[in-house]
Design an enzyme around this catalytic site. Sequence first.
Site, mmCIF file in Angstrom:
data_model
loop_
_atom_site.group_PDB
_atom_site.id
_atom_site.type_symbol
_atom_site.label_atom_id
_atom_site.label_comp_id
_atom_site.label_asym_id
_atom_site.label_seq_id
_atom_site.Cartn_x
_atom_site.Cartn_y
_atom_site.Cartn_z
ATOM 1 N N ASP A 174 14.518 -46.198 -27.733
ATOM 2 C CA ASP A 174 13.756 -46.489 -26.505
ATOM 3 C C ASP A 174 13.623 -45.250 -25.627
ATOM 4 O O ASP A 174 12.846 -45.243 -24.680
ATOM 5 C CB ASP A 174 14.419 -47.623 -25.707
ATOM 6 C CG ASP A 174 15.892 -47.384 -25.462
ATOM 7 O OD1 ASP A 174 16.640 -47.249 -26.447
ATOM 8 O OD2 ASP A 174 16.300 -47.316 -24.293
ATOM 9 N N GLY A 204 13.306 -53.205 -22.103
ATOM 10 C CA GLY A 204 12.234 -53.275 -21.111
ATOM 11 C C GLY A 204 12.668 -52.555 -19.854
ATOM 12 O O GLY A 204 13.845 -52.259 -19.671
ATOM 13 N N LYS A 216 11.337 -45.283 -10.472
ATOM 14 C CA LYS A 216 12.598 -45.589 -11.159
ATOM 15 C C LYS A 216 13.645 -45.902 -10.093
ATOM 16 O O LYS A 216 13.889 -45.066 -9.208
ATOM 17 C CB LYS A 216 13.012 -44.368 -12.008
ATOM 18 C CG LYS A 216 14.249 -44.570 -12.857
ATOM 19 C CD LYS A 216 14.358 -43.446 -13.878
ATOM 20 C CE LYS A 216 15.648 -43.497 -14.655
ATOM 21 N NZ LYS A 216 15.737 -42.399 -15.634
ATOM 22 N N GLY A 261 14.130 -52.194 -16.810
ATOM 23 C CA GLY A 261 15.020 -53.031 -16.000
ATOM 24 C C GLY A 261 15.123 -52.548 -14.575
ATOM 25 O O GLY A 261 15.585 -53.274 -13.692
ATOM 26 N N ARG A 262 14.713 -51.302 -14.363
ATOM 27 C CA ARG A 262 14.780 -50.777 -12.990
ATOM 28 C C ARG A 262 13.638 -49.804 -12.731
ATOM 29 O O ARG A 262 13.745 -48.917 -11.889
ATOM 30 C CB ARG A 262 16.115 -50.103 -12.752
ATOM 31 C CG ARG A 262 16.421 -48.978 -13.725
ATOM 32 C CD ARG A 262 17.539 -48.156 -13.169
ATOM 33 N NE ARG A 262 18.027 -47.195 -14.146
ATOM 34 C CZ ARG A 262 18.915 -46.286 -13.855
ATOM 35 N NH1 ARG A 262 19.393 -46.188 -12.650
ATOM 36 N NH2 ARG A 262 19.330 -45.442 -14.782
#
Length: 489
Positions: free
Chosen positions: A254, A92, A115, A94-95
């Site tokens: 991913d 997912g 991002k 995360g940042r």
Amino acid sequence: MSERNTKAGWNFDNSYACLPDLFFSRQDPSPVRAPRLVVLNEALAVSLGLNVEALKSRESVEIFAGNRVPEDSAPLAQAYAGHQFGHFTKLGDGRALLLGEQITPEDERFDIQLKGSGRTPYSRGGDGRAALGPMLREYIISEAMHALGIPTTRSLAVAATGESIVRETELPGAVLTRVAASHLRVGTFQYAANWGTVEDVRTLADYTVKRHYPEVEADENRYLALLREVIRRQASLIARWQLVGFIHGVMNTDNMAISGETIDYGPCAFMDVFDPSTVFSSIDVHGRYAYGNQPRIAAWNLARFAEALLPLLHDDEEQAIRLAEEALSDFARLYHGHWLAGMRAKLGLANEEPEDESLIASLLGLMQKARADYTNTFRALTVGKPEDTELNGDPEFAEWHKRWQARLGRQEEPQASSQQLMRSSNPAVIPRNHRVEEALEAATIHEDYSVMHRLLDVLSKPYAYKPDQDEYAAPPAPSPIPYRTFCGT
Ligand code: AMP
Ligand code: MG
């Protein structure tokens, strides 16, 4: 809506946010201390229907840093999973945060993503932040890829945060604004298949078809057609990477976009010396994502995509597997077709002869043996200066050159048109690692962005063959320490 916001031209729709809750978590960006806009992609801004002057306003800079969000934005972190170096994990954003989808004046739809904008429910142990150097690096390489004509996410802006982040040392923090056809990944489908229901996978697949592959909507088996189309786009994309010597570096599932764009510029780099085993990423100790492995890895990732789609392909599992395998078996042929067509163009060959493959293989073999620079060998052949290559003096190369000239002589096209074909297929400049590092050092240590702007300007015209680009074509000086890249920084 505030006046300034309207003036900036943000025009958001939020179709992803209409998917089931499983697919995302709503999350606002975390504010930073002292936002400062350090790079703005003016040409991209205009193409998105944004107003460049308004994007330089205080309010817009705060948007690029995550201190406020545009009106109509519904920020969210996307859920996904992925095989990382072969190991399956729940991931997912995360940042990163999706601010929304910008609808352009041409009615195109692009994800606008921050991002480095702070922690999300998917951050695990991470700080949700990004360092300035790597964000500028993504900006440079993604824009270079775009100029090379390779499908890619793009970079709209980088904002420095005025805060430090802690990595091996303290580094200045930054937020990158990324623009993408979408951020749907192979990993998004894996996530749905593992943590959702078959209906969730179907909803995601229908959404994907509508957004990226509307031409298959009416197909008898639209999910099989979707699989076939994704395979086609990846076969074309990976061939383009190979043809310019691009090494992605972290081809986890991913990091493979369903749209067919190159995504996630972490440890990527361009190969200098031609060697299929080239790896730059510090963590890729076994060379899983080496240059020569990229087509095979793409096929492996696509098999993971097919697995996630299986229940949609056919009610009978065996039949579904048979259909998936059939579709997947096309990848190698499609890839090879694109690669061969691209290699012919690189050698100025406008028609096809059965011997072409051996002609190409011979050249690549000689290049590998001589440790010849990949880009500059083709560049020298393009400008008719084979003596400028590392191959000069090798009698086998002299033989090869004669064979190539004879081959060119057997096609009807005049010399000028094969030269033109070579010029448009062989970049004169690529983002050389030492040049990128030089630009990043000037920016991050001395706050001097002029080096980066000059580099961006040169990289925006890779096929120009202008004399003032020459200095950017030079390969790095030989070094005993191999160039290394890092992810997640
Ligand atoms: P990447 O290697 O960039 O593809 O990232 C792999 C995963 O790690 C993704 O889920 C990222 O969101 C997450 N990640 C990377 N860096 C950070 C960070 N600094 N904080 C939180 N999550 C991160
Ligand atoms: Mg990633």
